[in-house]
Design a protein around this motif. Structure first.
Motif, PDB file in Angstrom:
ATOM      1  N   GLY A 110       0.813  -1.206   0.000  1.00 15.39           N
ATOM      2  CA  GLY A 110       0.000   0.000   0.000  1.00 15.39           C
ATOM      3  C   GLY A 110       0.848   1.257   0.000  1.00 15.39           C
ATOM      4  N   THR A 111       0.191   2.393  -0.223  1.00 19.68           N
ATOM      5  CA  THR A 111       0.901   3.660  -0.240  1.00 19.68           C
ATOM      6  C   THR A 111       1.364   4.025   1.168  1.00 19.68           C
ATOM      7  OG1 THR A 111       0.726   6.005  -0.831  1.00 19.68           O
ATOM      8  CG2 THR A 111      -1.240   4.960   0.066  1.00 19.68           C
ATOM      9  N   GLN A 113       4.114   2.909   2.749  1.00 18.54           N
ATOM     10  CA  GLN A 113       4.723   1.812   3.501  1.00 18.54           C
ATOM     11  C   GLN A 113       6.251   1.830   3.443  1.00 18.54           C
ATOM     12  OE1 GLN A 113       2.647   0.256   5.268  1.00 18.54           O
ATOM     13  NE2 GLN A 113       0.763   0.842   4.224  1.00 18.54           N
ATOM     14  N   LYS A 115       8.231   1.958   0.337  1.00 18.68           N
ATOM     15  CA  LYS A 115       8.820   1.314  -0.833  1.00 18.68           C
ATOM     16  C   LYS A 115       9.788   2.262  -1.548  1.00 18.68           C
ATOM     17  CE  LYS A 115       4.867   0.571  -2.759  1.00 18.68           C
ATOM     18  NZ  LYS A 115       4.026   1.237  -1.728  1.00 18.68           N
ATOM     19  N   ASP A 186       9.243   4.141 -10.081  1.00 18.34           N
ATOM     20  CA  ASP A 186       8.132   4.324  -9.148  1.00 18.34           C
ATOM     21  C   ASP A 186       6.794   4.123  -9.862  1.00 18.34           C
ATOM     22  OD1 ASP A 186       7.043   4.796  -6.678  1.00 18.34           O
ATOM     23  OD2 ASP A 186       7.093   6.978  -6.850  1.00 18.34           O
ATOM     24  N   GLU A 187       5.949   3.275  -9.270  1.00 19.70           N
ATOM     25  CA  GLU A 187       4.607   2.963  -9.794  1.00 19.70           C
ATOM     26  C   GLU A 187       4.709   2.405 -11.214  1.00 19.70           C
ATOM     27  OE1 GLU A 187       1.719   6.001  -7.388  1.00 19.70           O
ATOM     28  OE2 GLU A 187       2.705   6.791  -9.194  1.00 19.70           O
ATOM     29  N   THR A 230       8.522  -0.151  -7.874  1.00 21.19           N
ATOM     30  CA  THR A 230       7.484  -0.060  -6.847  1.00 21.19           C
ATOM     31  C   THR A 230       6.109  -0.181  -7.488  1.00 21.19           C
ATOM     32  OG1 THR A 230       7.195   2.350  -6.941  1.00 21.19           O
ATOM     33  CG2 THR A 230       8.999   1.498  -5.573  1.00 21.19           C
ATOM     34  N   SER A 231       5.190  -0.753  -6.744  1.00 22.58           N
ATOM     35  CA  SER A 231       3.834  -0.968  -7.251  1.00 22.58           C
ATOM     36  C   SER A 231       2.860  -0.904  -6.089  1.00 22.58           C
ATOM     37  CB  SER A 231       3.727  -2.321  -7.966  1.00 22.58           C
ATOM     38  OG  SER A 231       2.393  -2.574  -8.362  1.00 22.58           O
ATOM     39  N   ASN A 232       1.720  -0.321  -6.335  1.00 21.95           N
ATOM     40  CA  ASN A 232       0.652  -0.230  -5.332  1.00 21.95           C
ATOM     41  C   ASN A 232      -0.424  -1.283  -5.548  1.00 21.95           C
ATOM     42  OD1 ASN A 232       1.828   1.993  -4.005  1.00 21.95           O
ATOM     43  ND2 ASN A 232       0.870   3.426  -5.427  1.00 21.95           N
ATOM     44  N   ARG A 234      -2.723  -4.355  -5.072  1.00 19.06           N
ATOM     45  CA  ARG A 234      -3.182  -5.060  -3.881  1.00 19.06           C
ATOM     46  C   ARG A 234      -3.775  -6.390  -4.289  1.00 19.06           C
ATOM     47  NH1 ARG A 234      -4.475  -1.879   0.916  1.00 19.06           N
ATOM     48  NH2 ARG A 234      -3.559   0.190   0.701  1.00 19.06           N
TER      49      ARG A 234
END
Length: 372
Positions: A110-111, A113, A115, A186-187, A230-232, A234
């Protein structure tokens, strides 16, 4: 099939039970006879052998994994398992003389955290143990929300001829001057398919060709770098996403096949399977517990006070409770802690002189008293 040939070529074969044990030289003879090929030795070209010998003479950088873990956990709180996995790949990458490809780790969770912060902290922690100035790691952060269109790939490898941006430096240009980099994408789920196709070359062979040579080099060399994505994303029903609270003292149970299941989720979200299969590992960042959030709040208060030249030795529990409630209501994890602390105490800290203080009172009327 080859038993009759073994008896002809070896009058005294070694038996272990019903099947003979085939030696390495016997296997080479049998294989060459079966395909009617001459028995030849595969030799490495002279140029490649010389380059390999040169790389063998290069000094190897051995990192202490325990020290690297301790340095990273000073900033990354509550993510010990994820940090251990990152440290393992970082130490292995730094010790390789002739790496074939860089380690590529996907950090999911999750955002707020930690990463992205982990990627920014890794290079600093590694440089604390590296004495060679030519082996110091840099940090490159690529925001994939700026690479949502296929033509945005020019920001990575440069623009095509006759197009705007041809010949300009790209975001990965620091790799040319220093191949030792920690690159944070990122993302990654927001990147365009064309961008991911280009990155597949870095994951597979460790190199990407640029549209125009820079300083006489037309290839970006990633083999000595560390790639973090990084990845959000879930996973539904994979973990119990409880809200962080003072009464929550249990940790989420992560299944052993978490990496495989997250790879399937990435494929279902539109990422090509051949790209997902090339990632070295997938690391899960757990939701932060209440104790971890309190530790981060205390750390941010101390950092904020250090900017004004004094120390905080004690914080009233009521103030911590109020700050914790504000962080929990924001819904953005630890990402909002620094902003909340700064908004609450900047004006108070700006009016104090250098010294050591205790932060007392309430969140509405905080008071700084000199420490005894």
């Amino acid at each position: 099939r080859y038993q009759s040939k073994i008896k002809k070529n070896n009058t005294n074969p070694t038996f272990r039970g019903p099947n003979p044990v085939v030696a390495k030289n016997q296997l080479r003879i049998l294989y060459s006879q079966d395909i009617w090929a001459p028995k030849l030795k595969i030799k490495m070209p002279q140029t490649e052998r010389e380059n390999l010998n040169l790389r063998r003479d290069e000094p190897v950088q051995r990192l202490d994994p325990q020290q690297l873990f301790a340095d990273m956990t000073e900033t990354i709180r509550g993510q010990d398992e994820a940090v251990r996995c990152i440290v393992r790949y970082a130490c292995a990458s730094a010790a390789k003389r002739n790496p074939q490809r860089p380690p590529s780790i996907v950090l999911v969770g999750g955002t707020g955290q930690g990463k992205t912060l982990a990627g920014k902290t890794l290079a600093q922690a590694m440089n604390c143990q590296i004495t060679d100035p030519n082996r110091q790691y840099g940090t490159i952060v690529v925001h994939c929300n700026e690479l949502t269109e296929n033509h945005d790939v020019s920001r990575l490898i440069g623009g095509s001829p006759n197009y705007v941006g041809y010949g300009d430096e790209n975001v990965l240009s620091p790799l040319i001057a220093n191949p030792y980099q920690v690159i944070v994408f990122d993302e990654i789920e927001k990147a365009a398919p064309r961008v991911l196709d280009v990155l597949m070359g870095a994951l597979d062979s460790g190199e990407i060709m640029m549209s125009k040579p820079i300083d006489g080099k037309n290839m970006l060399d990633f083999r000595h770098s560390i790639l973090l994505f990084t990845s959000n994303l879930r996973m539904n029903n994979a973990t119990s996403h409880k809200k962080i609270g003072f009464e929550s003292d249990s940790t989420d149970v992560v299944p052993e096949d978490m990496s495989v299941r997250y790879r399937e989720i990435m494929v279902s979200q539109g990422m090509r399977r051949e790209i997902v299969a090339r990632f070295s590992d997938i690391v899960y960042f757990r939701p932060l517990l209440a104790e971890t959030v309190i530790d981060i709040i205390l750390l941010e208060i101390q950092k904020c006070a250090e900017e004004y030249g004094f120390d905080i030795n004690y914080v009233e529990p009521g103030i911590l409770q109020s700050l914790y409630d504000a962080v929990q209501l924001s819904g953005f994890g630890a990402r909002m802690i620094r902003r909340i602390v700064s908004n609450r105490f900047d004006l108070l800290f700006a009016t104090q002189t250098i010294g050591s203080y205790d932060l007392t009172g309430s969140i509405e009327e905080p008071v700084l008293t000199p420490s005894i």
